[in-house]
Design a protein around this motif. Structure first.
Motif, PDB file in Angstrom:
ATOM      1  N   GLU A   1       2.232  38.569  14.864  1.00 37.77           N
ATOM      2  CA  GLU A   1       2.479  39.837  15.559  1.00 37.77           C
ATOM      3  C   GLU A   1       3.042  40.882  14.595  1.00 37.77           C
ATOM      4  OE1 GLU A   1       1.761  40.790  18.754  1.00 37.77           O
ATOM      5  OE2 GLU A   1       0.743  38.880  18.994  1.00 37.77           O
ATOM      6  N   ALA A   2       3.972  40.466  13.735  1.00 37.28           N
ATOM      7  CA  ALA A   2       4.571  41.386  12.763  1.00 37.28           C
ATOM      8  C   ALA A   2       3.496  41.936  11.819  1.00 37.28           C
ATOM      9  CB  ALA A   2       5.673  40.686  11.979  1.00 37.28           C
ATOM     10  N   LYS A   3       2.594  41.057  11.395  1.00 39.93           N
ATOM     11  CA  LYS A   3       1.504  41.472  10.510  1.00 39.93           C
ATOM     12  C   LYS A   3       0.606  42.482  11.220  1.00 39.93           C
ATOM     13  CE  LYS A   3       0.219  37.978   8.079  1.00 39.93           C
ATOM     14  NZ  LYS A   3      -0.442  36.762   7.567  1.00 39.93           N
ATOM     15  N   GLU A   4       0.275  42.209  12.485  1.00 40.88           N
ATOM     16  CA  GLU A   4      -0.587  43.102  13.271  1.00 40.88           C
ATOM     17  C   GLU A   4       0.032  44.493  13.442  1.00 40.88           C
ATOM     18  OE1 GLU A   4      -3.692  42.847  14.838  1.00 40.88           O
ATOM     19  OE2 GLU A   4      -3.919  41.068  13.573  1.00 40.88           O
ATOM     20  N   VAL A   5       1.354  44.544  13.635  1.00 45.82           N
ATOM     21  CA  VAL A   5       2.041  45.828  13.814  1.00 45.82           C
ATOM     22  C   VAL A   5       2.085  46.603  12.502  1.00 45.82           C
ATOM     23  CG1 VAL A   5       4.296  46.872  14.362  1.00 45.82           C
ATOM     24  CG2 VAL A   5       3.370  45.073  15.812  1.00 45.82           C
TER      25      VAL A   5
END
Length: 133
Positions: free
Chosen positions: A25-29
């Protein structure tokens, strides 16, 4: 608009799953590798606390936006015993599990916003937010 994902924490393997979800999720954001590590470390600590002290609970990760700001909210919730002495738990070096004692103060330092709601006999909900810089 927000996108939300969660992992039930029941076994030690669920801690790993929550960490992986958080990193994805952090990577996607759009968080860089350092903030990805901060976020996954915070999730790991929160999930481990659920596993050790409440027996079961849930880690929820929500992508958020506030105008041009984007970020993640991590919610660690359980219906465990609650935290009888929150002030003590928030002291650096305090540990009941024989760990390093980075625990909750460490999570607070890793994230931008941090809030604990706990009631003895009812459970604990910790909400931690990290904003993309």
């Amino acid at each position: 608009m927000s996108i939300e994902s969660s992992v039930d924490i029941i076994t030690e393997w669920d801690i790993v799953a929550a960490r992986q979800l958080g990193r994805n999720e952090a990577k996607e954001v759009g968080f860089g590798t350092v903030d990805q590590a901060r976020i996954t470390t915070a999730i790991s600590e929160l999930a481990r606390n659920i596993y050790l002290y409440a027996g079961k609970g849930k880690i929820t990760i929500e992508r958020i936006a506030d105008g041009a700001l984007r970020g993640l909210i991590i919610i660690a919730a359980d219906q465990g015993p609650g935290i009888p002495d929150l002030r003590k738990v928030m002291e650096d070096g305090y540990t009941t599990s024989g760990g390093l004692g980075a625990g909750m103060p460490g999570v607070k330092r890793l994230m931008d916003e941090f809030k604990v709601d706990t009631e003895v006999g009812q459970g604990t909900t910790i909400t931690a937010t990290k904003w993309l810089r």
